[in-house]
Design an enzyme around this catalytic site. Sequence first.
Site, mmCIF file in Angstrom:
data_model
loop_
_atom_site.group_PDB
_atom_site.id
_atom_site.type_symbol
_atom_site.label_atom_id
_atom_site.label_comp_id
_atom_site.label_asym_id
_atom_site.label_seq_id
_atom_site.Cartn_x
_atom_site.Cartn_y
_atom_site.Cartn_z
ATOM 1 N N GLN A 167 0.810 -1.345 0.069
ATOM 2 C CA GLN A 167 -0.037 0.054 -0.014
ATOM 3 C C GLN A 167 0.932 1.090 -0.065
ATOM 4 O OE1 GLN A 167 -1.563 -1.075 3.899
ATOM 5 N NE2 GLN A 167 -1.528 0.755 4.560
ATOM 6 N N CYS A 189 -5.035 0.397 3.827
ATOM 7 C CA CYS A 189 -5.126 -1.138 4.028
ATOM 8 C C CYS A 189 -6.451 -1.737 3.701
ATOM 9 C CB CYS A 189 -4.491 -1.463 5.186
ATOM 10 S SG CYS A 189 -5.555 -0.751 6.690
ATOM 11 N N HIS A 249 -6.113 -1.319 11.467
ATOM 12 C CA HIS A 249 -5.314 -1.865 10.126
ATOM 13 C C HIS A 249 -6.231 -2.822 9.702
ATOM 14 C CE1 HIS A 249 -2.434 -2.337 7.294
ATOM 15 N NE2 HIS A 249 -2.175 -3.469 7.436
ATOM 16 N N ASN A 271 -0.961 -9.326 4.442
ATOM 17 C CA ASN A 271 -0.820 -8.053 4.683
ATOM 18 C C ASN A 271 -0.734 -7.188 3.394
ATOM 19 O OD1 ASN A 271 -0.852 -5.738 6.153
ATOM 20 N ND2 ASN A 271 1.210 -6.159 7.358
#
Length: 447
Positions: free
Chosen positions: A64, A70, A366, A388
């Site tokens: 990102q 996110c 997040h 992630n």
Amino acid sequence: MQPHITPDDLAKFAAAFDADPKNRLAANAVAQNDIAAVALNRASVNRINHTYSHLIETPEATDQGATGRCWMFAGLNLMRLAAIQKMNLKMEKFELSQAYLMYWDKLEKANFFLENIIETRDEPLDGRLVMWLLADPLPDAGQWDMFVSLVKKYGVVPKTAMPETKSSAASRLMNGRLVAKLREFAQTLRDRSAHGVTVDDLRQAKAAMLTDFHRMLTIHFGKPPASFEWAWRDKDKAFHRHGIITPQEFYAEYVGIDLDDMVCLINAPTQDKPYHKLYTVAYLGNVVGGQPVRYLNADAEVLKKAAADSIVDGQAVWFGSDVGQMMQGDLGLLDMDVYDYELVYGVPFALDKAGRLDYGHSRMTHAMLFTGVDLDEIGHPVKWRVENSWGTERGDKGYMLMTDRWFEEYLYEIAVSKRYLSPDLLAVLDTEPVVLPPWDPMGALAR
């Protein structure tokens, strides 16, 4: 003890410190190292094992950049799995365009903010509500339902149709200029309202403001495609050409996830939020008239079962958590035992999950994606595989390991299909949500 600290108090503090030689050892260690390095629990590190009983095949982890997207990356990473399957693509670096949705999110958030300014035009400028609205009028951050609103309205496109720009990948300078303009617009709207201008006239002024905002935004991103030509080669090396297609058509044909079938479950064990009730947050959203943010509050075990059942069925799970807590970033480890702060400081840390929410120590920060779970011999989760969006350098090539205990303590929400809910929870979805104030911790945005 007196209200103020006295010399006798200071002497007692020093004597208590000197009474235990371990305190000097800890002070010497922390003087030369950061506290996380000193408190790192090697036993937790030695238990890292990226092997799971149920694993969804996924492409390379995304990045990102220097942005708070996110929530958008996690949502698009979920959708790219459906696209890869539908088009029989290789598990390679296929991505859906994050810049495309970011563009529309910024435009919609600008309109959302200005509408809220019009709605609150009679509220005092220095009141908590208006100050809250002005504090962060155009965040990169968001929520699952905000992501759904964008996809329903604008569709999605492959990253090749709208690649990243300097500003989409590092948004701070762009956001500074855009926010400055929005606050200026807010002042203008409130000043005009104070002089008796009608709501219709304020909205006419807003239209001119959004024209300027759109110009600034397009300078940073370029124009998003209204349509594009799509062709691809699948993993069997067969060539396919669709031809010209719109973003909405691309979503319907090559992604096709039923967003109306998805529900957002939260685990907020605070006294003001009883389980098995529906909640929403005032002034939280991005698209005026879009999907409202709604949460169904349930016990953590309900969230675990729904997430695990989804993964066993091959469906990844979007989730939001407080990722900065008890995380070893380089190793990609989320573990309640990864740091032994009590050993270093000689004091316990006893706030529970409800206390951390109530007293401002934790909230969702997040969003990521569950793409695997390790179930024991009786079907209970032991650990979770996390995709992630911080690139491939951390953890297992960008993938993290979350222990089940960390899930209980710091995970706050998941988005899953309604089919993983019990009939009594499904019935709650038909009730009117309790409206929480804008500053409630469940109004936090994932960044």
